[in-house]
Design a protein around this motif. Sequence first.
Motif, mmCIF file in Angstrom:
data_model
loop_
_atom_site.group_PDB
_atom_site.id
_atom_site.type_symbol
_atom_site.label_atom_id
_atom_site.label_comp_id
_atom_site.label_asym_id
_atom_site.label_seq_id
_atom_site.Cartn_x
_atom_site.Cartn_y
_atom_site.Cartn_z
ATOM 1 N N ILE A 1 8.041 -8.304 9.354
ATOM 2 C CA ILE A 1 7.380 -8.759 8.234
ATOM 3 C C ILE A 1 8.504 -8.519 7.072
ATOM 4 C CG2 ILE A 1 5.848 -8.148 6.382
ATOM 5 C CD1 ILE A 1 3.892 -7.566 8.790
ATOM 6 N N ASP A 2 9.237 -7.545 7.203
ATOM 7 C CA ASP A 2 10.267 -7.132 5.876
ATOM 8 C C ASP A 2 11.486 -8.150 6.163
ATOM 9 O OD1 ASP A 2 8.506 -5.172 5.167
ATOM 10 O OD2 ASP A 2 9.706 -3.548 6.210
ATOM 11 N N HIS A 3 11.649 -8.610 7.081
ATOM 12 C CA HIS A 3 12.681 -9.558 7.530
ATOM 13 C C HIS A 3 12.291 -10.934 7.029
ATOM 14 C CE1 HIS A 3 15.599 -11.898 10.113
ATOM 15 N NE2 HIS A 3 16.299 -11.185 9.655
ATOM 16 N N GLY A 4 11.034 -11.031 6.657
ATOM 17 C CA GLY A 4 10.636 -12.387 6.134
ATOM 18 C C GLY A 4 10.072 -13.588 7.283
ATOM 19 N N GLU A 5 9.860 -12.902 8.467
ATOM 20 C CA GLU A 5 9.511 -13.997 9.535
ATOM 21 C C GLU A 5 7.988 -14.537 9.317
ATOM 22 O OE1 GLU A 5 10.551 -12.513 13.530
ATOM 23 O OE2 GLU A 5 12.662 -11.982 12.794
ATOM 24 N N PHE A 6 7.203 -13.439 8.818
ATOM 25 C CA PHE A 6 5.594 -13.886 8.456
ATOM 26 C C PHE A 6 5.304 -12.844 7.646
ATOM 27 C CE2 PHE A 6 6.173 -11.461 12.687
ATOM 28 C CZ PHE A 6 5.393 -10.380 12.373
ATOM 29 N N THR A 7 4.016 -12.811 7.323
ATOM 30 C CA THR A 7 3.308 -12.038 6.509
ATOM 31 C C THR A 7 2.271 -11.191 7.145
ATOM 32 O OG1 THR A 7 1.696 -13.273 5.307
ATOM 33 C CG2 THR A 7 4.007 -13.359 4.475
ATOM 34 N N TRP A 8 1.798 -10.089 6.519
ATOM 35 C CA TRP A 8 0.706 -9.274 7.203
ATOM 36 C C TRP A 8 -0.597 -10.000 6.726
ATOM 37 C CZ3 TRP A 8 -0.502 -5.461 10.280
ATOM 38 C CH2 TRP A 8 -1.734 -4.833 10.169
ATOM 39 N N GLU A 9 -0.710 -10.375 5.279
ATOM 40 C CA GLU A 9 -1.759 -11.000 4.891
ATOM 41 C C GLU A 9 -2.085 -12.380 5.327
ATOM 42 O OE1 GLU A 9 -0.001 -7.997 2.301
ATOM 43 O OE2 GLU A 9 0.875 -9.818 2.847
ATOM 44 N N ASP A 10 -1.381 -13.126 5.415
ATOM 45 C CA ASP A 10 -1.613 -14.650 5.687
ATOM 46 C C ASP A 10 -1.279 -14.951 7.271
ATOM 47 O OD1 ASP A 10 -1.800 -15.358 2.981
ATOM 48 O OD2 ASP A 10 0.363 -15.861 2.907
ATOM 49 N N ASP A 11 -0.724 -14.186 7.842
ATOM 50 C CA ASP A 11 -0.359 -14.502 9.375
ATOM 51 C C ASP A 11 -0.948 -13.521 10.293
ATOM 52 O OD1 ASP A 11 1.136 -16.557 8.470
ATOM 53 O OD2 ASP A 11 2.849 -15.378 8.103
ATOM 54 N N GLU B 1 -2.562 -10.631 9.599
ATOM 55 C CA GLU B 1 -4.044 -10.626 8.941
ATOM 56 C C GLU B 1 -4.611 -9.252 9.069
ATOM 57 O OE1 GLU B 1 -6.623 -13.692 10.443
ATOM 58 O OE2 GLU B 1 -5.292 -15.244 9.682
ATOM 59 N N ASN B 2 -4.557 -8.532 10.039
ATOM 60 C CA ASN B 2 -5.326 -7.337 10.106
ATOM 61 C C ASN B 2 -4.809 -6.497 11.275
ATOM 62 O OD1 ASN B 2 -7.815 -5.417 10.765
ATOM 63 N ND2 ASN B 2 -8.579 -6.508 9.273
ATOM 64 N N LEU B 3 -5.235 -5.038 11.481
ATOM 65 C CA LEU B 3 -4.833 -4.369 12.668
ATOM 66 C C LEU B 3 -5.341 -4.785 13.822
ATOM 67 C CD1 LEU B 3 -7.340 -2.312 13.309
ATOM 68 C CD2 LEU B 3 -6.609 -1.267 11.352
ATOM 69 N N HIS B 4 -6.604 -5.548 13.693
ATOM 70 C CA HIS B 4 -7.124 -6.479 14.795
ATOM 71 C C HIS B 4 -6.493 -7.773 14.461
ATOM 72 C CE1 HIS B 4 -10.444 -3.457 14.479
ATOM 73 N NE2 HIS B 4 -9.854 -3.373 15.864
ATOM 74 N N PRO B 5 -5.342 -8.103 15.114
ATOM 75 C CA PRO B 5 -4.417 -9.159 14.797
ATOM 76 C C PRO B 5 -5.246 -10.762 14.983
ATOM 77 C CG PRO B 5 -3.419 -7.805 16.529
ATOM 78 C CD PRO B 5 -4.798 -7.473 16.456
ATOM 79 N N SER B 6 -4.674 -11.566 14.369
ATOM 80 C CA SER B 6 -5.271 -12.689 14.451
ATOM 81 C C SER B 6 -4.804 -13.353 15.553
ATOM 82 C CB SER B 6 -4.590 -13.495 13.293
ATOM 83 O OG SER B 6 -3.223 -13.728 13.190
ATOM 84 N N PRO B 7 -4.991 -14.748 16.022
ATOM 85 C CA PRO B 7 -4.165 -15.261 17.263
ATOM 86 C C PRO B 7 -2.773 -15.438 16.961
ATOM 87 C CG PRO B 7 -6.459 -16.540 16.668
ATOM 88 C CD PRO B 7 -6.165 -15.402 15.694
ATOM 89 N N PHE B 8 -2.455 -15.468 15.738
ATOM 90 C CA PHE B 8 -0.827 -15.542 15.432
ATOM 91 C C PHE B 8 -0.394 -14.110 15.682
ATOM 92 C CE2 PHE B 8 2.469 -14.565 12.766
ATOM 93 C CZ PHE B 8 3.592 -15.440 12.917
ATOM 94 N N GLY B 9 -1.157 -12.995 15.244
ATOM 95 C CA GLY B 9 -0.619 -11.732 15.495
ATOM 96 C C GLY B 9 -0.598 -11.216 17.022
ATOM 97 N N GLN B 10 -1.721 -11.913 17.807
ATOM 98 C CA GLN B 10 -1.774 -11.552 19.205
ATOM 99 C C GLN B 10 -0.651 -11.947 19.778
ATOM 100 O OE1 GLN B 10 -3.622 -9.797 21.099
ATOM 101 N NE2 GLN B 10 -5.674 -9.483 19.649
ATOM 102 N N GLY B 11 -0.034 -13.290 19.342
ATOM 103 C CA GLY B 11 1.237 -13.806 19.795
ATOM 104 C C GLY B 11 2.269 -13.296 19.683
ATOM 105 N N VAL B 12 2.390 -12.455 18.425
ATOM 106 C CA VAL B 12 3.425 -11.470 18.192
ATOM 107 C C VAL B 12 3.614 -10.486 19.247
ATOM 108 C CG1 VAL B 12 4.417 -10.085 16.403
ATOM 109 C CG2 VAL B 12 3.470 -12.074 15.585
ATOM 110 N N TYR B 13 2.487 -9.885 19.430
ATOM 111 C CA TYR B 13 2.337 -8.737 20.427
ATOM 112 C C TYR B 13 2.845 -9.248 21.894
ATOM 113 C CZ TYR B 13 -0.022 -5.386 17.587
ATOM 114 O OH TYR B 13 -0.536 -4.281 16.447
#
Length: 655
Positions: A455-465, A467-479
Amino acid sequence: MKKKGLFIFLFTVLSTLSIGYGQSSVDGVVKTTWKGFDRIDFKFEGKEARLIRPEKPIPGNPWLWRARFPDYHAEIDSVLLTKGFHIAYINTNKQFGSPKAVKVWNGFYEYLTTTFGLQGKVALNGHSRGGLFIYNWAKQNAEKVACIYGDAVVCDFKSWPGGGGASKGSKKDWEVLKTEYGFDSDAEAKAYKNNPIDNLNQLANAGVPILHTVSLKDGVVPPDENSLLLVQNYIHVGGTATVSPCSSGIQKSNGHHYDIDNPEMVVDFIMRHSTENSLLDASKYHRMGSGLQNSRIQFERNKKGRVAFLGGSITHNGGWRDSIYAYLKNKFPKTEFEFIAAGIPSMGTTPAAFRLERDVLSKGRIDLLFEEAAVNDTSNKRTATEQIRGMEGIVRHLRKSNPTMDIVMMHFVDPDKMKSYRAGKVPEVIKNHNRVAEHYDIPTINLAQEVTERIDHGEFTWEDDFENLHPSPFGQGVYARSMLQFLDKALTGYIDNDDKIKAHALPNPLDAFAYGNGVLMDVSEIKLRKGWKIDPDWNPNDGKRVRPNYVNVPMLISETPGSLLQPTFEGNAVGIAVAAGQDAGIIAYRIDGGEWQKLNLFTPWSMSYHLPWYYTLASGLVGKKHRLELKIDNGKDVQSNGHACRIRYVYVNKP
């Protein structure tokens, strides 16, 4: 410009015949080769699709998405595959880039980037009518587009198939297009104002570069009505675009089919804009420890594997877990796998240590286990001692059940952990869990630090991408991307014929009172006293939420102040697992006749949940046999409307 989805990830494919992701369905998987590269054909939402993978993917997994005629000018694809790109295609051929086709593409994109881990920004390639697909999708998804390459592309369907200019068009295709778009007449179709040539501002604002090759002799899709007009419009709204006329090679089909004068230029264009961003390497957040050699030998040689996932709601919800299922099935296609999903919301290491027998070990010998608890150990306010005793207890219990079991420990992200890393500190819970991991040489994947730094590197954002400590599908993809890169390294390499599955070392414990023998006592084993009863099929029936295994099950209950229980037990720790709802009361308890202590069972979530909660009443006890005395106190929390104590289990760490 947001750099969403630029991650390091190594490729995984599906090997099952029917796999669902979200509302999408995939089936009919067939593996073949294409010009020497691995090719996977399958059906996505009933439409033919394919993915061709390189022998050695470029970090970040960049990819080219072909629209229509996927084998035309395939020399571009061959070079890109050699250089490490993936090539994807889905057959929406008769839909002419309509809104219905774009909807299919949206799902296909989400599927590929989440399940297969392809880069968030994709290079689009369309030939002829394929221009309708790539531009109509790109204008709705500008932030997901790395670049666009058009090869003699249709940019205005009034030109082709409409035949409204220099092109003769195609009457048959024109009728199909009108039906697909829902136009009732030629006039309505010609008045349409969202062809590729129109409304290019979003692409320009996102900085998407465009390259078109054309033949100036093309009489089927005349450049003046298509590519040249689109490029002119794009430049006028601030976009960057290039047109390269091709004339040196053979030209056929009224100039519509031609040799590309400089295919290397096309390859360079796609590579430069797909890989120009500096990417963080996920491997810096991985500790390989003792590795996964035992699992690999078990899966490859013995053709059986039992893999368990232990954790809280982020494990319970799937997403990344489904990607690991698919990866392992593809990596070891001849292996019969059993997957045990033992994630339960709100549960950290203490509950896991005591429910381990019931939820995991009772299923049989485990070969590989993934464990996560960093989020819940913090939110549940477990002390540093509890964090170590719980995590170490899990590890020791697992390794005693099967000394050859491989374990992977994961640390998930939440805002507090991000704050700690940004302050230059390692979150306490991760520090404590890592002490256990290092002591037992267990691999770790630090997703909390990785997400923070991405996030700090600018690859995505917490709020938009994310989204939550329960990740969005995008966040699941990051994991998933990080985990699968870890697995690809851990499960790759040469295995000698003499290599054998070996027991892991079991050193002396960090904490002599670690919960390494945790068990759940059924409430039927407890002698009832006045004021207590067992409801064999408890259900609150009050409209408040409940959790599985805490409703329609036996529950030991008292709602009467002064009611006393006096169970005996053998072990050095004891606690109660309760359903703490809106009427949760206060209990008083003591061990072996010691001083009475009070505990408020009402939680911050009790007004809306009959929340499962594990309360450790005593630990570090000396001696084997002990007596717990527990009674309902006269007092109650100011928010509570009762004195209830509902016990699902008494839990004990045996000697």
